[in-house]
Each structure stands twice: as C-alpha cells, then as structure tokens.
Design a protein around this motif. Structure first.
Motif, mmCIF file in Angstrom:
data_model
loop_
_atom_site.group_PDB
_atom_site.id
_atom_site.type_symbol
_atom_site.label_atom_id
_atom_site.label_comp_id
_atom_site.label_asym_id
_atom_site.label_seq_id
_atom_site.Cartn_x
_atom_site.Cartn_y
_atom_site.Cartn_z
ATOM 1 N N MET A 70 2.465 66.249 30.911
ATOM 2 C CA MET A 70 1.979 67.604 30.639
ATOM 3 C C MET A 70 2.949 68.396 29.759
ATOM 4 S SD MET A 70 -1.014 67.826 31.957
ATOM 5 C CE MET A 70 -1.354 69.577 32.006
ATOM 6 N N ASP A 71 3.403 67.788 28.681
ATOM 7 C CA ASP A 71 4.241 68.481 27.713
ATOM 8 C C ASP A 71 4.152 67.704 26.400
ATOM 9 O OD1 ASP A 71 6.000 66.251 27.854
ATOM 10 O OD2 ASP A 71 7.131 67.203 29.474
ATOM 11 N N HIS A 72 4.967 68.087 25.419
ATOM 12 C CA HIS A 72 4.991 67.394 24.132
ATOM 13 C C HIS A 72 6.347 66.725 23.912
ATOM 14 C CE1 HIS A 72 1.473 70.080 23.197
ATOM 15 N NE2 HIS A 72 1.033 68.917 22.768
ATOM 16 N N SER A 73 6.867 66.148 24.937
ATOM 17 C CA SER A 73 8.138 65.436 24.856
ATOM 18 C C SER A 73 7.957 64.109 24.131
ATOM 19 C CB SER A 73 8.663 65.178 26.273
ATOM 20 O OG SER A 73 7.769 64.332 26.981
ATOM 21 N N PRO A 74 9.042 63.450 23.762
ATOM 22 C CA PRO A 74 8.918 62.118 23.140
ATOM 23 C C PRO A 74 8.112 61.146 24.001
ATOM 24 C CG PRO A 74 11.141 62.959 22.854
ATOM 25 C CD PRO A 74 10.444 63.933 23.743
ATOM 26 N N ARG A 75 8.207 61.259 25.318
ATOM 27 C CA ARG A 75 7.438 60.370 26.187
ATOM 28 C C ARG A 75 5.944 60.600 26.023
ATOM 29 N NH1 ARG A 75 5.903 59.910 31.826
ATOM 30 N NH2 ARG A 75 6.505 62.070 32.209
ATOM 31 N N PHE A 76 5.568 61.865 25.772
ATOM 32 C CA PHE A 76 4.150 62.160 25.552
ATOM 33 C C PHE A 76 3.655 61.482 24.281
ATOM 34 C CE2 PHE A 76 1.167 64.724 23.073
ATOM 35 C CZ PHE A 76 0.057 64.705 23.912
ATOM 36 N N TRP A 77 4.398 61.632 23.173
ATOM 37 C CA TRP A 77 3.948 61.048 21.908
ATOM 38 C C TRP A 77 3.974 59.527 21.972
ATOM 39 C CZ3 TRP A 77 1.183 64.075 19.240
ATOM 40 C CH2 TRP A 77 1.460 65.443 19.181
ATOM 41 N N ASP A 78 4.886 58.963 22.742
ATOM 42 C CA ASP A 78 4.872 57.514 22.947
ATOM 43 C C ASP A 78 3.598 57.086 23.681
ATOM 44 O OD1 ASP A 78 7.305 57.299 21.707
ATOM 45 O OD2 ASP A 78 8.468 57.205 23.566
ATOM 46 N N THR A 79 3.142 57.932 24.589
ATOM 47 C CA THR A 79 1.904 57.631 25.312
ATOM 48 C C THR A 79 0.709 57.667 24.365
ATOM 49 O OG1 THR A 79 2.819 58.591 27.336
ATOM 50 C CG2 THR A 79 0.434 58.321 27.233
ATOM 51 N N VAL A 80 0.654 58.686 23.510
ATOM 52 C CA VAL A 80 -0.443 58.776 22.531
ATOM 53 C C VAL A 80 -0.442 57.553 21.620
ATOM 54 C CG1 VAL A 80 -1.397 60.106 20.615
ATOM 55 C CG2 VAL A 80 -0.429 61.294 22.599
ATOM 56 N N ALA A 81 0.749 57.132 21.203
ATOM 57 C CA ALA A 81 0.869 56.019 20.256
ATOM 58 C C ALA A 81 0.386 54.701 20.838
ATOM 59 C CB ALA A 81 2.315 55.880 19.790
ATOM 60 N N THR A 82 0.323 54.583 22.161
ATOM 61 C CA THR A 82 -0.146 53.320 22.745
ATOM 62 C C THR A 82 -1.619 53.072 22.450
ATOM 63 O OG1 THR A 82 -0.670 54.393 24.869
ATOM 64 C CG2 THR A 82 1.547 53.453 24.600
ATOM 65 N N VAL A 83 -2.391 54.139 22.211
ATOM 66 C CA VAL A 83 -3.824 53.966 21.937
ATOM 67 C C VAL A 83 -4.205 54.414 20.522
ATOM 68 C CG1 VAL A 83 -4.590 54.064 24.338
ATOM 69 C CG2 VAL A 83 -4.262 56.200 23.061
ATOM 70 N N VAL A 84 -3.385 55.294 19.918
ATOM 71 C CA VAL A 84 -3.640 55.756 18.537
ATOM 72 C C VAL A 84 -2.319 55.647 17.777
ATOM 73 C CG1 VAL A 84 -4.527 57.600 17.067
ATOM 74 C CG2 VAL A 84 -5.412 57.335 19.384
ATOM 75 N N PRO A 85 -1.978 54.461 17.264
ATOM 76 C CA PRO A 85 -0.672 54.283 16.607
ATOM 77 C C PRO A 85 -0.470 55.176 15.392
ATOM 78 C CG PRO A 85 -1.711 52.165 17.102
ATOM 79 C CD PRO A 85 -2.745 53.209 17.339
ATOM 80 N N ASP A 86 -1.528 55.476 14.653
ATOM 81 C CA ASP A 86 -1.397 56.296 13.440
ATOM 82 C C ASP A 86 -1.699 57.767 13.718
ATOM 83 O OD1 ASP A 86 -4.044 55.777 14.003
ATOM 84 O OD2 ASP A 86 -4.651 55.605 11.900
ATOM 85 N N TYR A 87 -1.334 58.248 14.899
ATOM 86 C CA TYR A 87 -1.666 59.614 15.286
ATOM 87 C C TYR A 87 -1.059 60.650 14.346
ATOM 88 C CZ TYR A 87 3.015 60.266 17.263
ATOM 89 O OH TYR A 87 4.374 60.387 17.427
ATOM 90 N N ALA A 88 0.123 60.380 13.781
ATOM 91 C CA ALA A 88 0.776 61.367 12.906
ATOM 92 C C ALA A 88 -0.060 61.632 11.665
ATOM 93 C CB ALA A 88 2.170 60.881 12.528
#
Length: 300
Positions: free
Chosen positions: A268-286
């Motif tokens: 529930m934040d935008h920490s590096p762990r959060f973006w790592d979680t997003v990247a597991t399903v959407v690698p090109d999220y940036a």
C-alpha cells in the motif's frame, strides 16, 4: 510584390529645328528623408510566458517567466511542489518563513517551468481533441477511432459495428446511436458515454479477474470514477476504483493501471517493493505509464 514597369518613349521627328536649344527638365524637388522609426523592444513584441493558477495568492518571476501560484500552509515536514492542470501549488509547514519559500521556488525554477510547460501543452492537445457531438463525430475506443452514426432505426442505446469497410485512412469502427439527425449534442454525448461506461465495467472486470490470481490478491468490488486527475485507487478492503475513461486507451495501458491498483492490495505505497510487484505482471510498466501521462484524451 512590387512590380517595376519601365516605359520607353521613342519620339520621331522629320527635322528638328537647328536653332532649338535642348530644354533641360527641371530637377526634382528633394524629398524629405523620413525619420528613423525606433526599433520596438523585443519584450514588447514577444509577450513573456505566464502561468496563473485560478486560486493564486502568491507570485514569482522564474527565469523571466511570471508564475502566479497557490500557496498553502500544511502540516508537513518540508516544502512541497505540485504542478497540475490548474498550475503550480506550493505547500509549506507553518513554521517555514516566506523568504525560505521564495528561495525554494527559485531553486526549483527549472523543474517548475518544465512541468508547467508540459501541462500547458497537454491542455492544448486536449482542447484540440475536443469532440463536437454530432453525426460523424469521432472518439477513441481501446486506442482506435470510432465514428458516431446517428441511426434512429436502431432503437434506443448504441451498437458498435465492426463490419464497416476498412479503407486506407478510414476508421473501421462505427457506433450506431439510436437518435435522429437533429438530436441535441448533449443527448448524443450522454448515449455514447453510457455505452463507454458499460464497456469499461465489462472490460475492467475481465482484466481484474486476469491479473488478481497472478498477483495472489483478491478484489471484492469495482467502482467506476470520473476523477479529473486520478486513474484509479485501491482500498485495503478489496475495493478497486477505476476511471471509466481508461477505455479510450489501448489495452496494454489499461492493463498497467489494473495491475497497478491490484498491486496496492499487496503493497500500500509506492516503494521499490511495490514497483517490483507491478513488474512481475507488467514488465514494461514504465513505458506504459509514460503513455498514460502524455497521451491527450478528448475533453468531455
């Protein structure tokens, strides 16, 4: 364009009188030389750029650019800067003197001006994409243009036709709206918006069901929003709120927002762990996140 015409007169006489003396034409009177016009200052020709927040209560000149911004006192630890659709907002703790606020604004002038210019360009693109609601109007759906066809034979509501002849440069999707040709623009807009919102709920539900198991989370409720500056939110109780206007974007962009909000059910934040979680399903999220910020959508 000035055209110069040279006129030559040839006079033929049998025998000019020998005693006739040549007559000299009178010399032209000297023309007065016009006084030199002083050059207009460059600042008067090119008006300096300005940015004015509608609730501005403070101002600054940053690299020659006038910026009127909203200043707020907040319970926070440091001075904060936010550039949105309305302009610049500066927030500061109650104990920070104004001279330090002014110095901080000057120090951040490069960042502020870049963000303000980007926001202005985005606003101009959105204004250019404004839809004129009538027969033949066009709007984006899943990244493709759709043409509105007013067709009272369709009854009420709207039906998407994907069988239109695909010609070069011609959209292949048409939305047949059950309204007469003289329907009011507001009525056409409302019918199209209702159709888009139905598509949004159906599509968002499908994508939530797709990504939730991949992220090992469970969502419980979907709510559609019409927020002006937020594409989605997630609550710890499993409620996901998504902006229905996401259906204007391509499916990969929608998937990024869905995965983003579902990932908040784990972090529930935008920490590096959060973006790592997003990247597991959407690698090109940036890259997709950049498209979400840069692409101009039609103003409703």
């Amino acid at each position: 364009m000035l055209k110069f015409l040279q006129l030559t007169l040839d006079l033929f006489e049998a025998a000019p009188p020998p005693a006739a003396a040549p007559v000299s034409a009178p010399a032209p009177a000297p023309q007065p030389v016009p006084a030199a016009v002083p050059a207009e200052p460059l600042d008067a020709v090119l008006a300096p750029a300005t940015f004015h927040h509608p609730r501005a209560n403070r101002q600054a000149t940053l690299a020659g650019t006038f910026v009127a911004y909203e200043f707020r006192r907040r319970r926070r630890r440091s001075i904060g800067f936010l550039v949105g659709a309305e302009g610049l907002t500066v927030s500061a703790p109650t104990w920070v003197p104004l001279r330090e606020v002014d110095a901080a604004v000057q120090e951040k002038s490069g960042w502020i001006l870049a963000k303000l210019e980007a926001a202005r360009q985005r606003h101009d693109r959105m204004a250019a994409a404004r839809i004129e609601w009538k027969d033949g109007a066009s709007f984006p759906f899943l990244g493709e243009p759709v043409i509105v066809v007013l067709d009272p034979r369709r009854g009420t509501g709207a039906v998407l036709n994907t069988d239109a002849q695909a010609l070069p440069g011609v959209p292949r999707l048409t939305l047949h709206v059950g309204l007469p040709q003289d329907a009011a623009p507001e009525k056409i807009r409302d019918v199209v918006q209702a159709w888009l919102m139905r598509q949004a709920r159906r599509l968002f539900t499908e994508r939530l069901d797709h990504f939730a198991p991949l992220l090992s989370v469970q969502w419980r409720k979907l709510a559609l929003s019409n927020a002006g500056t937020r594409w989605g939110t997630a609550h710890s109780d499993g409620t996901i709120r998504l902006n229905w206007r996401l259906v204007h974007f391509r499916l990969p962009v929608i998937d990024y927002v869905v995965a983003h909000e579902l990932s908040h059910l784990r972090v529930m934040d935008h920490s590096p762990r959060f973006w790592d979680t997003v990247a597991t399903v959407v690698p090109d999220y940036a890259q997709l996140r950049g498209q979400l910020k840069d692409e101009a959508l039609p103003a409703w």
